[in-house]
Motif scaffolding. Structure first.
Motif, PDB file in Angstrom:
ATOM      1  N   ILE A 164       0.856  -1.219   0.000  1.00  0.00           N
ATOM      2  CA  ILE A 164       0.000   0.000   0.000  1.00  0.00           C
ATOM      3  C   ILE A 164       0.880   1.253   0.000  1.00  0.00           C
ATOM      4  N   LEU A 165       1.923   1.248   0.825  1.00  0.00           N
ATOM      5  CA  LEU A 165       2.795   2.441   0.871  1.00  0.00           C
ATOM      6  C   LEU A 165       3.566   2.607  -0.445  1.00  0.00           C
ATOM      7  N   ALA A 166       3.876   1.477  -1.094  1.00  0.00           N
ATOM      8  CA  ALA A 166       4.625   1.557  -2.348  1.00  0.00           C
ATOM      9  C   ALA A 166       3.855   2.280  -3.421  1.00  0.00           C
ATOM     10  N   ALA A 167       2.537   2.246  -3.301  1.00  0.00           N
ATOM     11  CA  ALA A 167       1.737   2.970  -4.310  1.00  0.00           C
ATOM     12  C   ALA A 167       2.032   4.466  -4.306  1.00  0.00           C
ATOM     13  N   LEU A 168       2.563   4.956  -3.187  1.00  0.00           N
ATOM     14  CA  LEU A 168       2.854   6.403  -3.111  1.00  0.00           C
ATOM     15  C   LEU A 168       4.072   6.779  -3.962  1.00  0.00           C
ATOM     16  N   ARG A 169       4.822   5.775  -4.414  1.00  0.00           N
ATOM     17  CA  ARG A 169       5.989   6.091  -5.228  1.00  0.00           C
ATOM     18  C   ARG A 169       5.597   6.733  -6.556  1.00  0.00           C
ATOM     19  N   ALA A 170       4.353   6.538  -6.909  1.00  0.00           N
ATOM     20  CA  ALA A 170       3.895   7.144  -8.175  1.00  0.00           C
ATOM     21  C   ALA A 170       3.810   8.672  -8.078  1.00  0.00           C
TER      22      ALA A 170
ATOM     23  N   LEU B  16      -5.787   2.626  15.204  1.00  0.00           N
ATOM     24  CA  LEU B  16      -4.978   1.429  15.008  1.00  0.00           C
ATOM     25  C   LEU B  16      -3.494   1.768  14.864  1.00  0.00           C
ATOM     26  N   GLY B  17      -3.198   2.995  14.377  1.00  0.00           N
ATOM     27  CA  GLY B  17      -1.815   3.392  14.143  1.00  0.00           C
ATOM     28  C   GLY B  17      -1.723   4.792  13.502  1.00  0.00           C
ATOM     29  N   THR B  18      -0.528   4.998  12.917  1.00  0.00           N
ATOM     30  CA  THR B  18      -0.289   6.333  12.319  1.00  0.00           C
ATOM     31  C   THR B  18       0.468   6.185  11.012  1.00  0.00           C
ATOM     32  N   VAL B  19       0.084   7.022  10.038  1.00  0.00           N
ATOM     33  CA  VAL B  19       0.778   7.072   8.750  1.00  0.00           C
ATOM     34  C   VAL B  19       1.515   8.429   8.674  1.00  0.00           C
ATOM     35  N   VAL B  20       2.778   8.336   8.340  1.00  0.00           N
ATOM     36  CA  VAL B  20       3.572   9.557   8.163  1.00  0.00           C
ATOM     37  C   VAL B  20       4.067   9.595   6.717  1.00  0.00           C
ATOM     38  N   VAL B  21       3.695  10.674   6.002  1.00  0.00           N
ATOM     39  CA  VAL B  21       4.093  10.841   4.597  1.00  0.00           C
ATOM     40  C   VAL B  21       4.957  12.119   4.506  1.00  0.00           C
ATOM     41  N   ARG B  22       6.112  11.947   3.881  1.00  0.00           N
ATOM     42  CA  ARG B  22       7.027  13.103   3.685  1.00  0.00           C
ATOM     43  C   ARG B  22       7.069  13.449   2.187  1.00  0.00           C
ATOM     44  N   SER B  23       6.786  14.710   1.873  1.00  0.00           N
ATOM     45  CA  SER B  23       6.850  15.182   0.467  1.00  0.00           C
ATOM     46  C   SER B  23       7.902  16.297   0.373  1.00  0.00           C
TER      47      SER B  23
ATOM     48  N   PRO C 174       5.420  12.184  -7.530  1.00  0.00           N
ATOM     49  CA  PRO C 174       6.793  12.671  -7.666  1.00  0.00           C
ATOM     50  C   PRO C 174       7.300  13.413  -6.420  1.00  0.00           C
ATOM     51  N   ASP C 175       6.404  13.982  -5.685  1.00  0.00           N
ATOM     52  CA  ASP C 175       6.862  14.801  -4.553  1.00  0.00           C
ATOM     53  C   ASP C 175       7.089  13.973  -3.300  1.00  0.00           C
ATOM     54  N   VAL C 176       6.459  12.762  -3.207  1.00  0.00           N
ATOM     55  CA  VAL C 176       6.569  11.951  -2.001  1.00  0.00           C
ATOM     56  C   VAL C 176       7.959  11.354  -1.947  1.00  0.00           C
ATOM     57  N   GLN C 177       8.621  11.612  -0.814  1.00  0.00           N
ATOM     58  CA  GLN C 177       9.960  11.083  -0.629  1.00  0.00           C
ATOM     59  C   GLN C 177       9.956   9.788   0.214  1.00  0.00           C
ATOM     60  N   SER C 178       9.071   9.798   1.170  1.00  0.00           N
ATOM     61  CA  SER C 178       9.015   8.600   2.033  1.00  0.00           C
ATOM     62  C   SER C 178       7.644   8.489   2.670  1.00  0.00           C
ATOM     63  N   ALA C 179       7.369   7.250   3.145  1.00  0.00           N
ATOM     64  CA  ALA C 179       6.103   7.024   3.843  1.00  0.00           C
ATOM     65  C   ALA C 179       6.340   5.904   4.856  1.00  0.00           C
ATOM     66  N   ALA C 180       5.685   6.019   5.990  1.00  0.00           N
ATOM     67  CA  ALA C 180       5.873   5.003   7.035  1.00  0.00           C
ATOM     68  C   ALA C 180       4.579   4.825   7.785  1.00  0.00           C
ATOM     69  N   ALA C 181       4.361   3.538   8.193  1.00  0.00           N
ATOM     70  CA  ALA C 181       3.174   3.223   8.974  1.00  0.00           C
ATOM     71  C   ALA C 181       3.649   2.769  10.345  1.00  0.00           C
ATOM     72  N   PHE C 182       3.000   3.246  11.387  1.00  0.00           N
ATOM     73  CA  PHE C 182       3.354   2.909  12.769  1.00  0.00           C
ATOM     74  C   PHE C 182       2.146   2.275  13.429  1.00  0.00           C
TER      75      PHE C 182
ATOM     76  N   ALA D 138       5.567  -0.489   8.652  1.00  0.00           N
ATOM     77  CA  ALA D 138       6.014  -0.636   7.255  1.00  0.00           C
ATOM     78  C   ALA D 138       6.460   0.731   6.775  1.00  0.00           C
ATOM     79  N   SER D 139       7.349   0.728   5.723  1.00  0.00           N
ATOM     80  CA  SER D 139       7.805   2.044   5.211  1.00  0.00           C
ATOM     81  C   SER D 139       8.374   1.916   3.814  1.00  0.00           C
ATOM     82  N   ILE D 140       8.442   3.070   3.159  1.00  0.00           N
ATOM     83  CA  ILE D 140       9.128   3.185   1.863  1.00  0.00           C
ATOM     84  C   ILE D 140       9.970   4.482   1.923  1.00  0.00           C
ATOM     85  N   GLY D 141      11.191   4.335   1.541  1.00  0.00           N
ATOM     86  CA  GLY D 141      12.044   5.533   1.480  1.00  0.00           C
ATOM     87  C   GLY D 141      12.280   6.169   2.822  1.00  0.00           C
TER      88      GLY D 141
END
Length: 687
Positions: free
Chosen positions: A78-84, A141-148, A86-94, A102-105
């Motif tokens: 699910i987080l990998a879909a954010l790679r599409a 349930l948790g937290t999503v952190v998205v960095r752009s 261009p501005d998203v640098q990373s994403a993480a689920a806590f 889980a995380s990407i970047g």
């Protein structure tokens, strides 16, 4: 800071306007660009934030199942879909405990975020961080952190600035051109004013005007400026006219100060300056300088008879003639009235000066024709020399004046060189003059009376009153010494009045004693010029109690030669009053003959110079006979004076002379003795 202010103050108004335009327009355009850039940055950033928030929201909804079932792989997908994006640098689920699920970047060791109950974000210069809770049915349930990254924003900003900056400079250039054109409407009139001011200052030409169109501000200033120039130009013309007039006046005053207005010769003031310099040069260089005083003879008669206009013409001609006899380096000046002065420098010997004086006399002796008048005058010249006579200017002037006086008193029409004897005589004259002024007050004058006899009967028929001056210290002073002084000083008028009054009183006493004789009294020309002269004589006669026919007023030829119309009228009034007029010293002058037919003369007195050598001198005898014959033809009486011998009396009686006086018939006597003589003559006639 001060240097910048000084630099700005040194700039021209046009440059100041240009810099003001550039700063103003540049500031406005820059501010506008910065504002637009800020707006664009804001909108770009908000867009990235919104996009990241949306992505975080979608991901948080999709991660709920993965978190419930603890499916890390599904969460990673699910987080990998954010790679599409261009501005998203990373994403993480806590998870609920804040552990990375889980995380990407995401960077290693990424700090966990605390549990958040609602979405939040953190914005920095480089990135935006979105924190979004993962919930199911209000259960977290948790937290999503998205960095752009904000690099797209800066990329868009760079593109925008790349377009905005050229546009900004283009706008500034356009604004500068427009404002420069507009500023010329202000600066051109001011430049025109400045240019006009500079030309006026540089050229001094106040006719220059500023050509500025009319307006309410600069045009009004230009109008005021031109009006000011009008006034300055007008004042300048007035000043130029005033200065020119002042120069003319100064030139005229200078000429009046140094030149005589009648003859156009130098005047006394300038002559004295030149004489002082000449005396100084004479002392320093031991060269002779000669001063001549020239006094015209009989000028007063010309002035009074023919008028002042003819007199001025005569002075001009005399000046021209005298100047013609001089060298170029010599100087001639009119020093007053009918007096001239000549200065000769570098005179080698006295004969040279005497030759100049002789030429001047010869020139003035020639007839001068003015209109229809043939005028003959002469001159008396006095000469003094430096350093021969003196080395002082004032003394030199005095010596020349003294020599001129001697020339005039020794027959006129002559020149005299100053001698020390003249100065001695002048000092004596000065002493006499001072004493003469007090003689009347001190009663120092007295009258003597010389008998006049009838040559046919020998009887005493009258007497001539002769004045004497008995000074307490100087003794008896001759009339020949003090009468000329009295004439010059004007004292002859009160002295003559005293003589007339005293003689008439004495005659009144003689008449009262039975002696009906006549009294001859000398009259001065100055007395005839006095106002009320006739009335004064008649009053004295009335006071003395004698008739007008009892006196004879004796005049001199020189008086008649200088007689004015007023003087001639006075003589006629005296004649009509019954007073006889006699012409004294007849024959010694040279122009009185023409007056005999027109003046009321009743008697002629033959001068003693013609009687002295009678009858032996054939020339004197012929002259005496001619005078007697002329008097007879004009029905005039003849009186001879100075008879000292019986032969002289006989000659005169035989040739028709009526009366005589002289030592042969009696010396001048005081009044008492004269009365005794009359008594003796009456007693002798009775016997």
């Amino acid at each position: 800071m001060n240097s910048w202010v000084e630099w700005i103050n040194r700039q021209t108004l046009a440059n100041k306007f240009k810099w003001a335009n550039l700063v103003t327009s540049g500031s406005v355009i820059l501010a506008s660009t910065l504002f637009l850039v800020s707006i664009q940055v804001y909108f770009f950033t908000i867009s990235v934030v919104a996009q990241t928030q949306a992505s975080a929201t979608v991901v948080s909804e999709n991660l709920s199942a993965a978190l419930v079932f603890d499916d890390r792989a599904a969460a990673g997908d699910i987080l990998a879909a954010l790679r599409a994006l261009p501005d998203v640098q990373s994403a993480a689920a806590f998870d609920r405990q804040g552990r990375l699920f889980a995380s990407i970047g995401a960077p290693a060791g990424m700090a966990p975020f605390g549990m958040r109950s609602r979405p939040d974000y953190v914005l920095s210069l480089h990135e935006v961080v979105i924190v979004h809770p993962v919930q199911v049915r209000q259960q977290r349930l948790g937290t999503v952190v998205v960095r752009s990254s904000l690099s797209s924003v800066y990329h868009q900003l760079a593109l925008y600035l790349g377009l905005a900056i050229p546009v900004m400079f283009a706008l500034m250039a356009v604004a500068h051109l427009v404002l420069s054109r507009l500023q010329r409407f202000v600066t051109d009139p001011i430049n025109e004013l400045s240019k006009a001011s500079e030309q006026v200052s540089r050229l001094g030409d106040y006719s220059i005007r500023a050509r500025v169109p009319a307006s309410e501000d600069v045009g009004a200033l230009a109008l005021t400026f031109n009006n000011m120039l009008d006034r300055i130009e007008k004042r300048e013309r007035e000043l130029e006219s005033e200065i020119a007039e002042r120069r003319r006046v100064e030139a005229r005053l200078d000429r009046l100060a140094h030149f005589d207005p009648v003859t156009h010769l130098h005047n006394r003031h300038f002559f004295n300056e030149r004489l002082e310099a000449a005396v100084l040069r004479s002392r320093e260089q031991n060269r002779r300088a000669v001063l001549m005083f020239i006094d015209l003879d009989n000028f007063k008669a010309v002035n009074d008879t023919l008028g002042h206009d003819v007199g001025d013409d005569l002075l001009r001609l005399v000046a021209r003639q005298l100047a013609a006899e001089l060298r170029h380096e010599d100087m001639i000046a009119r020093i007053g009235g009918d007096e001239f002065a000549i200065l000769l420098e570098h005179v080698h010997d006295v004969d040279m000066a005497l030759a100049v004086a002789a030429k001047c006399l010869a020139t003035l002796a020639r007839p001068i024709l003015i209109g229809s008048h043939d005028i003959r005058i002469g001159a008396s010249i006095g000469i003094s020399m430096c350093p021969d006579d003196t080395r002082d200017m004032h003394t030199l002037l005095k010596y020349a004046d003294t020599a001129m006086y001697y020339a005039k008193n020794n027959g006129k029409n002559a020149y005299r060189l100053f001698t020390p004897d003249m100065q001695d005589d002048a000092e004596k004259r000065f002493v006499l003059d001072n004493n003469l002024r007090r003689a009347l007050e001190r009663n120092e004058f007295l009258l003597h009376y010389q008998p006049q006899v009838d040559l046919h009967s020998g009887a005493i028929i009258g007497a001539e009153a002769l004045i004497r001056w008995r000074h307490p210290e100087l003794g008896l002073i001759s009339p020949a010494d003090f009468i000329p002084l009295a004439e010059e000083s004007g004292l002859i008028v009160p002295i003559g009045a005293w003589v007339l009054r005293e003689a008439c009183r004495e005659l009144g006493r003689w008449h009262a004693a039975g002696h009906p004789v006549r009294m001859a009294i000398n009259l001065s020309g100055r007395q005839l010029q006095e106002p009320g002269m006739v009335a004064s004589v008649l009053s004295i006669l009335d006071e003395a109690g004698i008739e007008a026919q009892a006196i004879v007023l004796e005049l001199t030829e020189s008086m008649l030669m200088d007689a004015s119309s007023a003087t001639i009228e006075c003589l006629h009034l005296l004649k009509r009053a019954g007073i006889e007029l006699a012409l004294d010293d007849f024959g010694t002058g040279y122009s009185s003959m023409s007056y005999l037919k027109t003046l009321p003369i009743g008697s002629l007195k033959i001068d003693r110079s013609f009687v002295r050598d009678l009858p032996g001198d054939a020339e004197d005898a012929a002259i005496t006979k001619a005078i007697i014959a002329m008097a007879r033809s004009l029905r005039m009486n003849v009186v001879a004076e100075g008879i000292e011998t019986e032969e002289q009396g006989r000659f005169l009686r035989e040739n028709g002379c009526d009366k005589a006086q002289g030592y042969f018939y009696g010396r001048p006597l005081p009044g008492v003795q004269m009365r005794q003589l009359l008594d003796q003559a009456r007693s002798a006639s009775v016997v």
